[in-house]
Design a protein around this motif. Structure first.
Motif, short mmCIF file in Angstrom:
data_model
loop_
_atom_site.label_atom_id
_atom_site.label_comp_id
_atom_site.label_asym_id
_atom_site.label_seq_id
_atom_site.Cartn_x
_atom_site.Cartn_y
_atom_site.Cartn_z
N SER A 142 32.78 -6.89 13.80
CA SER A 142 32.39 -7.49 15.09
C SER A 142 32.80 -6.54 16.20
CB SER A 142 33.07 -8.85 15.30
OG SER A 142 32.68 -9.78 14.31
N LEU A 144 32.16 -7.15 19.32
CA LEU A 144 32.49 -8.02 20.44
C LEU A 144 32.88 -9.39 19.88
CD1 LEU A 144 29.54 -7.13 22.84
CD2 LEU A 144 31.95 -6.63 23.28
N PRO A 145 33.65 -10.18 20.63
CA PRO A 145 34.02 -11.51 20.15
C PRO A 145 32.79 -12.36 19.87
CG PRO A 145 35.36 -10.90 22.05
CD PRO A 145 34.29 -9.86 21.92
N ARG A 146 32.68 -12.86 18.64
CA ARG A 146 31.49 -13.58 18.23
C ARG A 146 31.30 -14.90 18.98
NH1 ARG A 146 27.56 -11.73 16.27
NH2 ARG A 146 27.11 -13.39 14.80
N GLY A 147 32.40 -15.51 19.43
CA GLY A 147 32.29 -16.80 20.10
C GLY A 147 31.81 -16.73 21.53
N VAL A 149 31.52 -13.68 25.19
CA VAL A 149 32.14 -12.55 25.88
C VAL A 149 32.19 -12.79 27.38
CG1 VAL A 149 31.58 -10.79 24.17
CG2 VAL A 149 29.88 -11.39 25.90
N ASN A 150 33.22 -12.20 27.97
CA ASN A 150 33.39 -12.21 29.42
C ASN A 150 33.03 -10.82 29.93
OD1 ASN A 150 34.78 -14.93 29.89
ND2 ASN A 150 36.07 -14.03 28.30
N TYR A 189 37.85 -7.14 30.93
CA TYR A 189 36.61 -7.74 30.43
C TYR A 189 36.32 -7.23 29.02
CZ TYR A 189 35.83 -8.94 35.34
OH TYR A 189 35.97 -9.44 36.61
N ASP A 190 35.45 -7.94 28.33
CA ASP A 190 35.04 -7.51 26.99
C ASP A 190 34.03 -6.38 27.04
OD1 ASP A 190 36.52 -9.53 25.47
OD2 ASP A 190 35.08 -10.96 26.32
N ASP A 191 33.17 -6.40 28.04
CA ASP A 191 32.10 -5.42 28.14
C ASP A 191 31.52 -5.53 29.54
OD1 ASP A 191 30.17 -3.50 27.52
OD2 ASP A 191 29.76 -4.35 25.55
N ILE A 272 25.28 -12.39 20.79
CA ILE A 272 26.61 -12.74 21.31
C ILE A 272 26.45 -13.53 22.61
CG2 ILE A 272 28.78 -11.85 22.21
CD1 ILE A 272 28.60 -11.19 19.36
#
Length: 317
Positions: A142, A144-147, A149-150, A189-191, A272
């Motif tokens: 993964s 990025l977080p599968r649940g 993203v911020n 942030y995630d991305d 995502i």
């Protein structure tokens, strides 16, 4: 119930890779520090998924012909003139399937295929030089977080079609992407979402973006300095088949904050949900119903849960 045993993850560092003219140990698939891809980023690539059906154990390569076609398109844009003649689709397919089989892959995996200028100290020249191909497999995992993203909107601008064309997957262009991702991560942030020079939304760092507004699916058009993603194309096809209205058009930054739902999609990212942008919640701040439905159908298409559904996208290995 009997205990469930998790299959050990595929170790790409101990795998076989394809390099130039044949298969070699992954550790031996290297290029020189004086080579064109190292010095100037003169290489192109694609990444396709190999997906396992948990019920049957079958493996499927996803949209392999389309990944090959995009590699050919990238080669045309970059004037890698001898790639397509040296690598007709039949050879490409046979090599990719052989790579997966040689490594006895039995889990969701990604295969990265690179075409590179295979010359030493050649300067910034492209035409007339030798090109070679490499490929290796690695666990999907993964990115990025599968649940959910911020994200933030990046202060960096997407490289333009008239500079380094985003519709070609050029390795050198990912310096731009890396600056965007680095800024996002440093700021918590995630991305990030990146805008073009006119201030319009393009995509994330390694994935296309979709919004849901008023029951309609909206995504930036391919004229907005973005990659013409294969997953993006899959989502648009699935949306049409589900009877969901979809628009490809110019998207303004302010529309991001008005979205009822939003998500990223790509071969590595899959689908995502975006739960916030610039610390503003999107919709309920969780994966929306449209996003979840599209993700479920896309996942089923990859793994062949319904054998009749999108069968033309899958190639059994």
């Amino acid at each position: 119930m009997p205990p469930t045993h998790r299959m050990p993850s595929f170790d790409y560092s101990q795998s076989q890779a394809f390099f130039r003219d044949g298969f070699v140990p992954f550790k031996d698939a290297n290029v020189s520090i004086a080579s064109s891809p190292v010095l100037y980023g003169l290489s192109i690539y694609t990444v396709f998924g190999v997906n396992r059906n948990g019920a049957t154990g079958k493996l499927y390569a996803f949209r392999l012909k389309d990944h090959y076609a995009r590699l050919v398109s990238s080669a045309k844009i970059m004037d890698f003139h001898n790639f397509a003649p040296a690598w007709p689709y039949e050879r490409f397919e046979a090599t990719m399937l052989d790579l997966v089989r040689r490594n006895a892959i039995a889990e969701d995996t990604l295969v990265r295929v690179t075409v590179f200028v295979d010359e030493l100290i050649a300067g910034t020249k492209i035409h007339g030089l030798t090109h070679s191909l490499s490929a290796y497999a690695y666990p999907m995992g993964s990115i990025l977080p599968r649940g959910g993203v911020n994200l933030c909107v990046s202060s960096w601008t997407r490289n333009a079609d008239n500079a380094i064309p985003p519709r070609a997957k050029v390795n050198g262009s990912y310096a731009n992407t890396s600056l965007i991702k680095n800024e996002a991560v440093l700021n918590g942030y995630d991305d990030a979402i990146v805008l073009d020079a006119q201030g319009h939304v393009t995509e994330g760092t390694v994935a296309n973006i979709f919004l849901v507004r008023g029951g309609r699916l909206v995504t930036p058009s391919v004229g907005a300095d973005l990659l013409e993603g294969i997953t993006r194309d899959s989502i648009l096809r699935i949306a049409r088949d589900l009877g969901l209205a979809a628009e490809e058009r110019t998207v303004d930054r302010s529309e991001l904050y008005l979205a009822d739902e939003a998500f990223l999609c790509g071969s590595s990212a899959r689908v995502i949900p975006i739960v916030s942008i610039d610390k503003r919640p999107i919709g309920t701040g969780a994966a929306g119903t449209v996003t979840q439905k599209l993700a479920a159908v896309y996942g089923a298409a990859q793994t062949g849960i319904d054998p009749a559904s999108y069968a033309e996208w899958r190639m059994e290995i």
